[in-house]
Motif scaffolding. Structure first.
Motif, PDB file in Angstrom:
ATOM      1  N   THR A  84       0.827  -1.204   0.000  1.00 46.72           N
ATOM      2  CA  THR A  84       0.000   0.000   0.000  1.00 46.72           C
ATOM      3  C   THR A  84       0.861   1.254   0.000  1.00 46.72           C
ATOM      4  O   THR A  84       0.657   2.165  -0.803  1.00 46.72           O
ATOM      5  CB  THR A  84      -0.928   0.015   1.237  1.00 46.72           C
ATOM      6  N   ARG A 145      -8.360  -6.485  -5.583  1.00 44.89           N
ATOM      7  CA  ARG A 145      -9.491  -7.232  -6.134  1.00 44.89           C
ATOM      8  C   ARG A 145      -9.048  -8.172  -7.260  1.00 44.89           C
ATOM      9  O   ARG A 145      -8.442  -7.747  -8.228  1.00 44.89           O
ATOM     10  CB  ARG A 145     -10.549  -6.271  -6.658  1.00 44.89           C
ATOM     11  N   THR A 186      -9.588   7.953  -0.857  1.00 48.58           N
ATOM     12  CA  THR A 186     -10.171   6.749  -0.257  1.00 48.58           C
ATOM     13  C   THR A 186     -11.192   6.127  -1.200  1.00 48.58           C
ATOM     14  O   THR A 186     -11.235   4.908  -1.398  1.00 48.58           O
ATOM     15  CB  THR A 186     -10.847   7.083   1.084  1.00 48.58           C
ATOM     16  N   PHE A 187     -12.008   6.975  -1.810  1.00 46.75           N
ATOM     17  CA  PHE A 187     -13.005   6.508  -2.777  1.00 46.75           C
ATOM     18  C   PHE A 187     -12.330   5.816  -3.967  1.00 46.75           C
ATOM     19  O   PHE A 187     -12.746   4.739  -4.400  1.00 46.75           O
ATOM     20  CB  PHE A 187     -13.838   7.690  -3.253  1.00 46.75           C
ATOM     21  N   TRP A 189      -9.194   4.449  -4.203  1.00 49.60           N
ATOM     22  CA  TRP A 189      -8.500   3.210  -3.876  1.00 49.60           C
ATOM     23  C   TRP A 189      -9.447   2.111  -3.396  1.00 49.60           C
ATOM     24  O   TRP A 189      -9.124   0.922  -3.499  1.00 49.60           O
ATOM     25  CB  TRP A 189      -7.426   3.478  -2.824  1.00 49.60           C
ATOM     26  N   SER A 190     -10.602   2.506  -2.877  1.00 49.63           N
ATOM     27  CA  SER A 190     -11.556   1.495  -2.418  1.00 49.63           C
ATOM     28  C   SER A 190     -12.097   0.660  -3.567  1.00 49.63           C
ATOM     29  O   SER A 190     -12.620  -0.434  -3.345  1.00 49.63           O
ATOM     30  CB  SER A 190     -12.728   2.162  -1.680  1.00 49.63           C
ATOM     31  N   ASN A 191     -11.956   1.155  -4.782  1.00 50.07           N
ATOM     32  CA  ASN A 191     -12.394   0.397  -5.952  1.00 50.07           C
ATOM     33  C   ASN A 191     -11.347  -0.615  -6.411  1.00 50.07           C
ATOM     34  O   ASN A 191     -11.610  -1.408  -7.321  1.00 50.07           O
ATOM     35  CB  ASN A 191     -12.712   1.352  -7.103  1.00 50.07           C
ATOM     36  N   ASP A 195      -8.954  -4.090   1.293  1.00 56.69           N
ATOM     37  CA  ASP A 195      -8.792  -3.414   2.570  1.00 56.69           C
ATOM     38  C   ASP A 195      -8.010  -2.136   2.292  1.00 56.69           C
ATOM     39  O   ASP A 195      -6.813  -2.184   2.007  1.00 56.69           O
ATOM     40  CB  ASP A 195      -8.028  -4.302   3.568  1.00 56.69           C
ATOM     41  N   TYR A 196      -8.686  -1.010   2.361  1.00 56.20           N
ATOM     42  CA  TYR A 196      -8.057   0.239   1.963  1.00 56.20           C
ATOM     43  C   TYR A 196      -7.896   1.198   3.147  1.00 56.20           C
ATOM     44  O   TYR A 196      -7.808   2.407   2.965  1.00 56.20           O
ATOM     45  CB  TYR A 196      -8.864   0.915   0.845  1.00 56.20           C
ATOM     46  N   SER A 197      -7.844   0.651   4.367  1.00 57.37           N
ATOM     47  CA  SER A 197      -7.731   1.501   5.560  1.00 57.37           C
ATOM     48  C   SER A 197      -6.460   2.336   5.540  1.00 57.37           C
ATOM     49  O   SER A 197      -6.452   3.479   6.009  1.00 57.37           O
ATOM     50  CB  SER A 197      -7.766   0.650   6.831  1.00 57.37           C
ATOM     51  N   GLN A 200      -6.957   5.556   3.766  1.00 52.77           N
ATOM     52  CA  GLN A 200      -7.734   6.543   4.494  1.00 52.77           C
ATOM     53  C   GLN A 200      -6.844   7.447   5.332  1.00 52.77           C
ATOM     54  O   GLN A 200      -7.161   8.595   5.595  1.00 52.77           O
ATOM     55  CB  GLN A 200      -8.767   5.839   5.376  1.00 52.77           C
TER      56      GLN A 200
END
Length: 206
Positions: A84, A145, A186-187, A189-191, A195-197, A200
């Motif tokens: 990450t 993913r 965050t939006f 990388w969440s795609n 786990d994208y904490s 954030q």
């Protein structure tokens, strides 16, 4: 390397840095070889001695810029950090490439010099290779993913970088509004990440 060779390399670098600085400030079309010579404290004859002609000089400038930014990305890619953090760091270098106007300078030079255009294509290919490698690593670690192809994820990231390059309003907002930047990253990388904490906390364009 002896002292004479080192002095020669230093002078060559000084000429290139002087040209890059002037081009970034005044654009390529407004800067003359006389301007560069004055800035570097050398004669025009010295510039041509080191680079041959203007075409070769432009090619050397493009090569220098691409090499410098690729070296930074490669260093981050091989850091002993989490995947990450390495992706964040590599992305930040590409953002710096854009915000520093070095990308715009290389695009301007590529319109004047075919070799710079080829260097840009090679740079993009090497960046793609690193990003695909990180995507594959993420899938192996079950962080990225697996239902999306490597190519789809790469182009998603590349699309975001291209939008950042082209949309000045968005670029200003993402680099000056910390709340918006963190929420938007965050939006994004969440795609990609399951786990994208980490994003954030660290995902802004600071």
């Amino acid at each position: 390397m002896d002292k004479a060779e080192q002095r020669s390399l230093n002078k060559r670098s000084k000429i290139l840095d002087s040209a890059i600085g002037l081009f970034l400030t005044h654009t390529v079309k407004k800067v003359t070889m006389d301007d560069i010579a004055r800035q570097a404290h050398v004669s025009k004859v010295t510039i041509y001695k080191y680079f041959g002609d203007k075409e070769s000089f432009y090619a050397s400038i493009g090569e220098t810029i691409f090499d410098r930014f690729y070296s930074r990305i490669e260093n981050h890619h091989h850091e002993k950090e989490t995947l990450t953090q390495r992706m964040i760091n590599c992305t930040h270098v590409l953002i710096d490439f854009i915000t520093s106007q070095n990308l715009s300078l290389c695009l301007a030079l590529s319109q004047l010099n075919e070799q710079v255009k080829k260097e840009h294509e090679m740079f993009n290919a090497k960046i793609r290779k690193i990003l695909i490698s990180q995507i594959k690593e993420g899938k192996t670690l079950k962080l990225v993913r697996s239902d999306l192809s490597d190519d789809v994820i790469y182009h998603y990231i590349d699309m975001g970088l291209n939008y950042f390059q082209c949309n000045l309003e968005y670029r200003h907002k993402i680099t000056t509004d910390l709340t918006f930047s963190k929420a938007f990253m965050t939006f994004i990388w969440s795609n990609i990440f399951m786990d994208y904490s980490d994003f954030q906390v660290n995902g802004s364009y600071e």
